[in-house]
Design a protein around this motif. Structure first.
Motif, mmCIF file in Angstrom:
data_model
loop_
_atom_site.group_PDB
_atom_site.id
_atom_site.type_symbol
_atom_site.label_atom_id
_atom_site.label_comp_id
_atom_site.label_asym_id
_atom_site.label_seq_id
_atom_site.Cartn_x
_atom_site.Cartn_y
_atom_site.Cartn_z
ATOM 1 N N GLU A 1 0.823 -1.010 -0.147
ATOM 2 C CA GLU A 1 0.043 -0.100 -0.009
ATOM 3 C C GLU A 1 0.851 1.268 0.022
ATOM 4 O OE1 GLU A 1 -3.261 0.209 -0.258
ATOM 5 O OE2 GLU A 1 -4.091 -1.450 0.268
ATOM 6 N N LYS A 2 0.605 2.100 -1.017
ATOM 7 C CA LYS A 2 1.543 3.129 -1.043
ATOM 8 C C LYS A 2 1.518 4.464 -0.386
ATOM 9 C CE LYS A 2 2.323 2.152 -6.043
ATOM 10 N NZ LYS A 2 2.768 2.608 -7.358
ATOM 11 N N PRO A 3 2.307 5.113 -0.039
ATOM 12 C CA PRO A 3 2.090 6.324 1.068
ATOM 13 C C PRO A 3 1.303 7.477 0.497
ATOM 14 C CG PRO A 3 4.669 5.890 0.538
ATOM 15 C CD PRO A 3 3.714 5.190 -0.533
ATOM 16 N N ILE A 4 0.618 8.086 1.496
ATOM 17 C CA ILE A 4 -0.643 8.867 1.226
ATOM 18 C C ILE A 4 0.170 10.403 1.771
ATOM 19 C CG2 ILE A 4 -2.558 9.963 1.778
ATOM 20 C CD1 ILE A 4 -3.819 7.338 1.808
ATOM 21 N N LYS A 5 0.244 11.424 1.090
ATOM 22 C CA LYS A 5 0.618 12.753 1.494
ATOM 23 C C LYS A 5 -0.464 13.774 0.793
ATOM 24 C CE LYS A 5 4.835 12.213 -0.212
ATOM 25 N NZ LYS A 5 6.390 12.597 -0.825
ATOM 26 N N ALA A 6 -0.394 14.980 1.201
ATOM 27 C CA ALA A 6 -1.310 15.993 0.856
ATOM 28 C C ALA A 6 -0.706 17.353 0.841
ATOM 29 C CB ALA A 6 -2.596 15.876 1.645
ATOM 30 N N ASP A 7 -1.454 18.279 0.067
ATOM 31 C CA ASP A 7 -0.717 19.563 -0.244
ATOM 32 C C ASP A 7 -0.938 20.447 1.337
ATOM 33 O OD1 ASP A 7 -0.347 19.427 -2.836
ATOM 34 O OD2 ASP A 7 -2.514 19.910 -3.189
ATOM 35 N N PHE A 8 -2.068 20.053 2.018
ATOM 36 C CA PHE A 8 -2.321 20.633 3.181
ATOM 37 C C PHE A 8 -2.871 19.612 4.475
ATOM 38 C CE2 PHE A 8 -2.749 23.958 0.091
ATOM 39 C CZ PHE A 8 -2.421 25.024 0.821
ATOM 40 N N ALA A 9 -2.217 19.903 5.539
ATOM 41 C CA ALA A 9 -2.901 19.059 6.677
ATOM 42 C C ALA A 9 -3.502 19.985 7.588
ATOM 43 C CB ALA A 9 -1.852 18.310 7.447
ATOM 44 N N LEU A 10 -4.813 19.825 7.782
ATOM 45 C CA LEU A 10 -5.739 20.456 8.830
ATOM 46 C C LEU A 10 -5.790 19.877 9.807
ATOM 47 C CD1 LEU A 10 -8.255 22.061 6.215
ATOM 48 C CD2 LEU A 10 -5.993 22.850 6.653
ATOM 49 N N VAL A 11 -5.193 20.420 11.297
ATOM 50 C CA VAL A 11 -5.548 19.648 12.571
ATOM 51 C C VAL A 11 -6.292 20.480 13.474
ATOM 52 C CG1 VAL A 11 -3.682 18.061 11.700
ATOM 53 C CG2 VAL A 11 -3.278 20.079 13.232
ATOM 54 N N ARG A 12 -6.884 19.881 14.233
ATOM 55 C CA ARG A 12 -7.351 20.445 15.623
ATOM 56 C C ARG A 12 -6.696 20.055 16.646
ATOM 57 N NH1 ARG A 12 -12.813 21.906 17.262
ATOM 58 N NH2 ARG A 12 -12.597 22.782 19.287
ATOM 59 N N ALA A 13 -6.181 20.940 17.639
ATOM 60 C CA ALA A 13 -5.311 20.727 18.907
ATOM 61 C C ALA A 13 -6.213 21.355 20.083
ATOM 62 C CB ALA A 13 -4.010 21.440 18.759
ATOM 63 N N TRP A 14 -5.756 20.873 21.037
ATOM 64 C CA TRP A 14 -6.224 21.328 22.314
ATOM 65 C C TRP A 14 -5.530 22.697 22.831
ATOM 66 C CZ3 TRP A 14 -3.988 19.844 27.609
ATOM 67 C CH2 TRP A 14 -4.900 20.470 28.884
ATOM 68 N N ARG A 15 -4.129 22.622 22.646
ATOM 69 C CA ARG A 15 -3.272 23.706 23.106
ATOM 70 C C ARG A 15 -2.303 23.797 21.892
ATOM 71 N NH1 ARG A 15 -1.358 23.884 28.814
ATOM 72 N NH2 ARG A 15 -0.557 21.842 28.525
ATOM 73 N N ALA A 16 -1.954 25.151 21.777
ATOM 74 C CA ALA A 16 -0.648 25.422 20.900
ATOM 75 C C ALA A 16 0.216 26.420 21.828
ATOM 76 C CB ALA A 16 -0.974 25.977 19.563
ATOM 77 N N ASP A 17 1.349 26.500 21.724
ATOM 78 C CA ASP A 17 2.057 27.550 22.205
ATOM 79 C C ASP A 17 2.583 28.431 21.181
ATOM 80 O OD1 ASP A 17 4.557 26.669 20.914
ATOM 81 O OD2 ASP A 17 5.206 25.380 22.873
ATOM 82 N N TYR A 18 3.136 29.669 21.696
ATOM 83 C CA TYR A 18 3.740 30.644 20.752
ATOM 84 C C TYR A 18 4.570 30.183 19.398
ATOM 85 C CZ TYR A 18 2.066 33.946 24.422
ATOM 86 O OH TYR A 18 1.104 34.531 25.253
ATOM 87 N N ILE A 19 5.157 28.938 19.684
ATOM 88 C CA ILE A 19 6.024 28.565 18.467
ATOM 89 C C ILE A 19 5.312 27.498 17.881
ATOM 90 C CG2 ILE A 19 8.180 29.730 19.482
ATOM 91 C CD1 ILE A 19 8.987 26.908 20.051
ATOM 92 N N GLY A 20 4.083 27.321 18.072
ATOM 93 C CA GLY A 20 3.434 26.136 17.261
ATOM 94 C C GLY A 20 3.456 24.739 17.721
ATOM 95 N N ASN A 21 4.307 24.314 18.983
ATOM 96 C CA ASN A 21 3.973 23.209 19.347
ATOM 97 C C ASN A 21 2.494 22.821 19.860
ATOM 98 O OD1 ASN A 21 7.030 22.297 19.507
ATOM 99 N ND2 ASN A 21 6.979 23.862 21.316
ATOM 100 N N LEU A 22 1.930 21.430 19.695
ATOM 101 C CA LEU A 22 0.718 21.065 19.652
ATOM 102 C C LEU A 22 0.662 20.136 20.676
ATOM 103 C CD1 LEU A 22 -0.598 21.127 16.092
ATOM 104 C CD2 LEU A 22 -0.461 22.990 17.602
ATOM 105 N N SER A 23 -0.432 20.265 21.543
ATOM 106 C CA SER A 23 -0.975 18.852 22.379
ATOM 107 C C SER A 23 -2.461 18.818 22.010
ATOM 108 C CB SER A 23 -0.622 19.501 23.864
ATOM 109 O OG SER A 23 -1.228 18.555 24.713
ATOM 110 N N TYR A 24 -2.904 17.499 22.028
ATOM 111 C CA TYR A 24 -4.162 17.014 21.701
ATOM 112 C C TYR A 24 -4.873 16.374 22.870
ATOM 113 C CZ TYR A 24 -2.001 17.438 17.017
ATOM 114 O OH TYR A 24 -1.397 17.789 15.942
ATOM 115 N N ALA A 25 -6.097 16.480 22.984
ATOM 116 C CA ALA A 25 -6.851 15.748 23.975
ATOM 117 C C ALA A 25 -7.719 14.775 23.627
ATOM 118 C CB ALA A 25 -7.574 16.795 24.602
#
Length: 217
Positions: free
Chosen positions: A143-167
């Motif tokens: 099964e071949k890899p999947i990539k995309a032009d954009f990834a849209l994600v929802r995070a619980w928190r982000a910090d000022y430099i973009g680190n993400l935490s999910y819940a």
């Protein structure tokens, strides 16, 4: 501190015909404001790669209802009758991929792997047109890899430099999806000072996050 975007600004960055990896699981943990902004912009001919097509008129379902989607690569569409109707009418192309295979193909794309070997689908319609590889006497589909032009994600928190935490269940797909988009747009529930997210709680490093959305409901 990273500049943040309003949803409508982010939607303008995504051209018609783009491929989008979208996080979430049956609408939970999905970037709703981002998807609503794409509907409001009148986006068209999008290829959506996601676990499912959501519910009627909500999240990915809103994109489907608005006629924004040309193709879906997904594990199931069963809870959205509009997706089913559009598929039967030939208005949307749907590629159904077993759920585990789907996320592993996305992971392979994000980590630069050549593909995934899986026995899932052998001897079925899934096998048609795919390479079969034998390892230690056992047969696997490549099964071949999947990539995309954009990834849209929802995070619980982000910090000022973009680190993400999910819940909770938002961790099912979002962290893997974030690795496989050329441009990553994160929709956090809150943005906190750098250092407020403990290193062990960073699920997506800011180095791969390109844009944050402004805080909002």
């Amino acid at each position: 501190m990273r500049k943040v975007l309003r949803p409508e600004e982010a939607a303008e960055m995504i051209p018609d015909g783009a491929s989008l990896l979208i996080g979430g699981f049956m609408g939970v943990g999905g970037p709703m404001r981002m998807m609503n902004a794409l509907v409001a912009r009148g986006a068209r001919d999008l290829t959506i790669i996601a676990n499912d097509s959501g519910h009627k008129g909500i999240g990915i379902g809103a994109l489907v209802a608005a006629g924004a989607v040309r193709k879906m690569i997904t594990s199931h569409i069963g809870l959205n009758p509009e997706t089913q109707a559009k598929m039967i009418a030939g208005e949307i192309e749907v590629e159904l991929v077993p759920q585990g295979t789907l996320i592993e193909r996305i992971r392979a794309g994000g980590f630069g792997l050549g593909g995934v070997l899986t026995p899932t689908g052998l001897g079925t319609e899934v096998e048609k047109g795919k390479q079969v590889i034998e390892v230690d006497g056992k047969r696997f589909l490549l099964e071949k890899p999947i990539k995309a032009d954009f990834a849209l994600v929802r995070a619980w928190r982000a910090d000022y430099i973009g680190n993400l935490s999910y819940a909770f269940t938002a961790r099912n797909f979002n962290p893997t999806i974030a690795m496989a988009g050329k441009v990553v747009i994160a929709e956090p529930e809150s943005i906190v000072p750098t250092g407020a997210i403990a290193p062990d709680d960073v699920h997506t490093p800011g180095a791969i996050v390109d844009h944050l959305l402004t805080r909002g409901a």
